[in-house]
Design a protein around this motif. Structure first.
Motif, PDB file in Angstrom:
ATOM      1  N   VAL A 171       0.872  -1.131  -0.061  1.00 53.39           N
ATOM      2  CA  VAL A 171      -0.116   0.125  -0.023  1.00 53.39           C
ATOM      3  C   VAL A 171       0.716   1.502  -0.157  1.00 53.39           C
ATOM      4  N   LEU A 172       1.944   1.227   0.497  1.00 55.16           N
ATOM      5  CA  LEU A 172       2.985   2.245   0.612  1.00 55.16           C
ATOM      6  C   LEU A 172       3.630   2.546  -0.786  1.00 55.16           C
ATOM      7  N   ARG A 173       3.677   1.590  -1.363  1.00 54.15           N
ATOM      8  CA  ARG A 173       4.517   1.534  -2.604  1.00 54.15           C
ATOM      9  C   ARG A 173       3.271   1.911  -3.741  1.00 54.15           C
ATOM     10  N   LYS A 174       1.958   1.617  -3.461  1.00 55.74           N
ATOM     11  CA  LYS A 174       0.964   1.844  -4.584  1.00 55.74           C
ATOM     12  C   LYS A 174       0.085   2.557  -3.681  1.00 55.74           C
ATOM     13  N   PRO A 175       0.140   3.909  -3.531  1.00 57.71           N
ATOM     14  CA  PRO A 175      -0.832   4.668  -2.768  1.00 57.71           C
ATOM     15  C   PRO A 175      -2.429   4.562  -3.049  1.00 57.71           C
ATOM     16  N   LYS A 176      -2.394   4.143  -4.454  1.00 58.92           N
ATOM     17  CA  LYS A 176      -3.899   4.074  -5.004  1.00 58.92           C
ATOM     18  C   LYS A 176      -4.650   2.987  -4.427  1.00 58.92           C
ATOM     19  N   SER A 177      -3.847   1.955  -3.834  1.00 57.03           N
ATOM     20  CA  SER A 177      -4.339   0.829  -3.217  1.00 57.03           C
ATOM     21  C   SER A 177      -4.866   1.059  -2.085  1.00 57.03           C
ATOM     22  N   LYS A 178      -4.748   2.327  -1.362  1.00 51.98           N
ATOM     23  CA  LYS A 178      -4.954   2.467   0.286  1.00 51.98           C
ATOM     24  C   LYS A 178      -6.576   2.306   0.530  1.00 51.98           C
ATOM     25  N   ASP A 179      -7.325   2.952  -0.467  1.00 57.19           N
ATOM     26  CA  ASP A 179      -8.875   2.956  -0.174  1.00 57.19           C
ATOM     27  C   ASP A 179      -9.100   1.460  -0.248  1.00 57.19           C
ATOM     28  N   ILE A 180      -8.730   0.520  -1.109  1.00 56.64           N
ATOM     29  CA  ILE A 180      -9.129  -0.714  -1.221  1.00 56.64           C
ATOM     30  C   ILE A 180      -8.832  -1.548  -0.033  1.00 56.64           C
ATOM     31  N   TRP A 181      -7.555  -1.311   0.493  1.00 47.91           N
ATOM     32  CA  TRP A 181      -6.894  -1.834   1.319  1.00 47.91           C
ATOM     33  C   TRP A 181      -7.783  -1.330   2.575  1.00 47.91           C
ATOM     34  N   THR A 182      -7.946  -0.236   2.916  1.00 48.76           N
ATOM     35  CA  THR A 182      -8.742   0.138   4.094  1.00 48.76           C
ATOM     36  C   THR A 182     -10.332  -0.638   3.938  1.00 48.76           C
ATOM     37  N   GLU A 183     -10.820  -0.757   2.918  1.00 47.64           N
ATOM     38  CA  GLU A 183     -12.269  -1.546   2.739  1.00 47.64           C
ATOM     39  C   GLU A 183     -12.069  -2.764   3.192  1.00 47.64           C
ATOM     40  N   GLN A 184     -10.818  -3.505   3.067  1.00 46.24           N
ATOM     41  CA  GLN A 184     -10.526  -4.779   3.095  1.00 46.24           C
ATOM     42  C   GLN A 184     -10.560  -4.965   4.782  1.00 46.24           C
ATOM     43  N   LEU A 185      -9.830  -4.153   5.388  1.00 47.79           N
ATOM     44  CA  LEU A 185      -9.679  -4.156   6.962  1.00 47.79           C
ATOM     45  C   LEU A 185     -11.175  -3.891   7.286  1.00 47.79           C
ATOM     46  N   ARG A 186     -11.812  -2.781   7.010  1.00 48.93           N
ATOM     47  CA  ARG A 186     -13.056  -2.586   7.508  1.00 48.93           C
ATOM     48  C   ARG A 186     -14.021  -3.792   7.416  1.00 48.93           C
ATOM     49  N   SER A 187     -13.984  -4.330   6.366  1.00 51.01           N
ATOM     50  CA  SER A 187     -15.088  -5.442   6.211  1.00 51.01           C
ATOM     51  C   SER A 187     -14.610  -6.566   7.327  1.00 51.01           C
ATOM     52  N   ILE A 188     -13.295  -6.681   7.550  1.00 48.52           N
ATOM     53  CA  ILE A 188     -13.028  -7.738   8.450  1.00 48.52           C
ATOM     54  C   ILE A 188     -13.218  -7.162  10.112  1.00 48.52           C
ATOM     55  N   TYR A 189     -13.388  -5.808  10.159  1.00 39.46           N
ATOM     56  CA  TYR A 189     -13.929  -5.518  11.317  1.00 39.46           C
ATOM     57  C   TYR A 189     -15.327  -5.600  11.553  1.00 39.46           C
ATOM     58  N   ASP A 190     -15.994  -5.347  10.358  1.00 38.14           N
ATOM     59  CA  ASP A 190     -17.489  -5.575  10.633  1.00 38.14           C
ATOM     60  C   ASP A 190     -17.870  -7.095  10.746  1.00 38.14           C
ATOM     61  N   ILE A 191     -17.272  -7.946  10.091  1.00 40.87           N
ATOM     62  CA  ILE A 191     -17.449  -9.366  10.243  1.00 40.87           C
ATOM     63  C   ILE A 191     -17.108  -9.633  11.774  1.00 40.87           C
ATOM     64  N   ILE A 192     -16.104  -9.121  12.241  1.00 36.26           N
ATOM     65  CA  ILE A 192     -15.545  -9.619  13.560  1.00 36.26           C
ATOM     66  C   ILE A 192     -16.820  -9.060  14.525  1.00 36.26           C
ATOM     67  N   ASN A 193     -17.040  -7.773  14.379  1.00 41.05           N
ATOM     68  CA  ASN A 193     -18.103  -7.134  15.426  1.00 41.05           C
ATOM     69  C   ASN A 193     -19.523  -7.430  14.703  1.00 41.05           C
ATOM     70  N   LYS A 194     -19.570  -8.573  13.989  1.00 43.59           N
ATOM     71  CA  LYS A 194     -20.827  -9.075  13.655  1.00 43.59           C
ATOM     72  C   LYS A 194     -21.956  -7.980  12.937  1.00 43.59           C
ATOM     73  N   ARG A 195     -21.193  -7.038  12.259  1.00 41.39           N
ATOM     74  CA  ARG A 195     -22.015  -6.011  11.559  1.00 41.39           C
ATOM     75  C   ARG A 195     -22.636  -6.500  10.285  1.00 41.39           C
ATOM     76  N   THR A 196     -22.038  -7.549   9.686  1.00 33.69           N
ATOM     77  CA  THR A 196     -22.739  -8.241   8.571  1.00 33.69           C
ATOM     78  C   THR A 196     -23.229  -9.584   8.725  1.00 33.69           C
ATOM     79  N   ASN A 197     -23.766  -9.993   7.608  1.00 32.80           N
ATOM     80  CA  ASN A 197     -24.317 -11.586   7.827  1.00 32.80           C
ATOM     81  C   ASN A 197     -23.297 -12.513   7.405  1.00 32.80           C
ATOM     82  N   SER A 198     -22.000 -11.993   6.919  1.00 34.00           N
ATOM     83  CA  SER A 198     -20.951 -12.961   6.167  1.00 34.00           C
ATOM     84  C   SER A 198     -20.438 -14.070   7.262  1.00 34.00           C
TER      85      SER A 198
END
Ligand code: URA
Length: 198
Positions: A171-198
């Motif tokens: 992500v540091l090398r390819k700053p354009k990937s930061k938003d996608i990466w943040t979404e990857q982490l956010r969806s993990i947060y949501d799953i762990i905190n049972k915010r989605t049905n996944s």
């Protein structure tokens, strides 16, 4: 034996280990850090330059990006333990920071396994392709591993859910990937905190 005792024995084991050539040229060997009762274990590749100097994992630019991003999303850093595939900075004359070789990963396997068993997390966040492939024993590319919850069963411990994300150095090398990466982490947060049905 309690977790604290097991982890301090492990630190001694890491200090004494000289299985790989890189162990002889490091400034410091780098153990894991964080809460021993963490439910989340974050696994990176290995120490970089700053980690090697300070003897602490995730203190360099990638580590800072990672911890800032996790905190901004809402992860409780106190509920995370951080470690790496290998404890010594993988470096060579020609490449300052390279991926660890398969034999270096194998040499560090017992240490990583002991850490996983001791912390006994519910979730693992695997940073980047090499870590993801190693943990999941697959040759599948990172693009196919991201976005799924991988159930991994190891002997002697409860089933662990593994999530794969880009490595922060990518992500540091390819700053354009930061938003996608943040979404990857956010969806993990949501799953762990049972915010989605996944
Ligand atoms: N710092 C670490 O300790 N490991 C990584 O994989 C990246 C940064």
């Amino acid at each position: 034996m309690d977790k604290q005792h097991k982890i301090s024995i492990l630190k001694g084991y890491i200090e004494d280990c000289n299985k790989c050539d890189i162990s002889k040229i490091v400034t410091n060997k780098v153990a894991g850090k964080g809460s021993l009762n963490a439910s989340i274990l974050v696994i990176g590749i290995g120490p970089g330059c700053q980690e090697d100097i300070e003897g602490e994992c995730f203190v360099g630019p990638s580590g800072k990006l990672l911890t800032d991003s996790l905190e901004n999303i809402g992860f409780d850093i106190e509920d995370i333990y951080f470690t790496n595939l290998v404890s010594c900075r993988p470096t060579s004359d020609t490449i300052k920071d390279r991926d660890p070789t398969q034999s270096e990963i194998t040499n560090c396997k017992l240490r990583l396994w002991t850490e996983i068993k001791t912390i006994s997390p519910k979730y693992i966040i695997a940073l980047g392709e090499l870590v993801s492939q190693t943990l999941l024993k697959t040759e599948e590319g990172i693009g196919r591993l991201i976005g799924s919850v991988h159930d991994r069963v190891w002997p002697e411990i409860e089933q662990i859910k593994i999530f794969c994300v880009y490595h922060p150095s990518f992500v540091l090398r390819k700053p354009k990937s930061k938003d996608i990466w943040t979404e990857q982490l956010r969806s993990i947060y949501d799953i762990i905190n049972k915010r989605t049905n996944s």
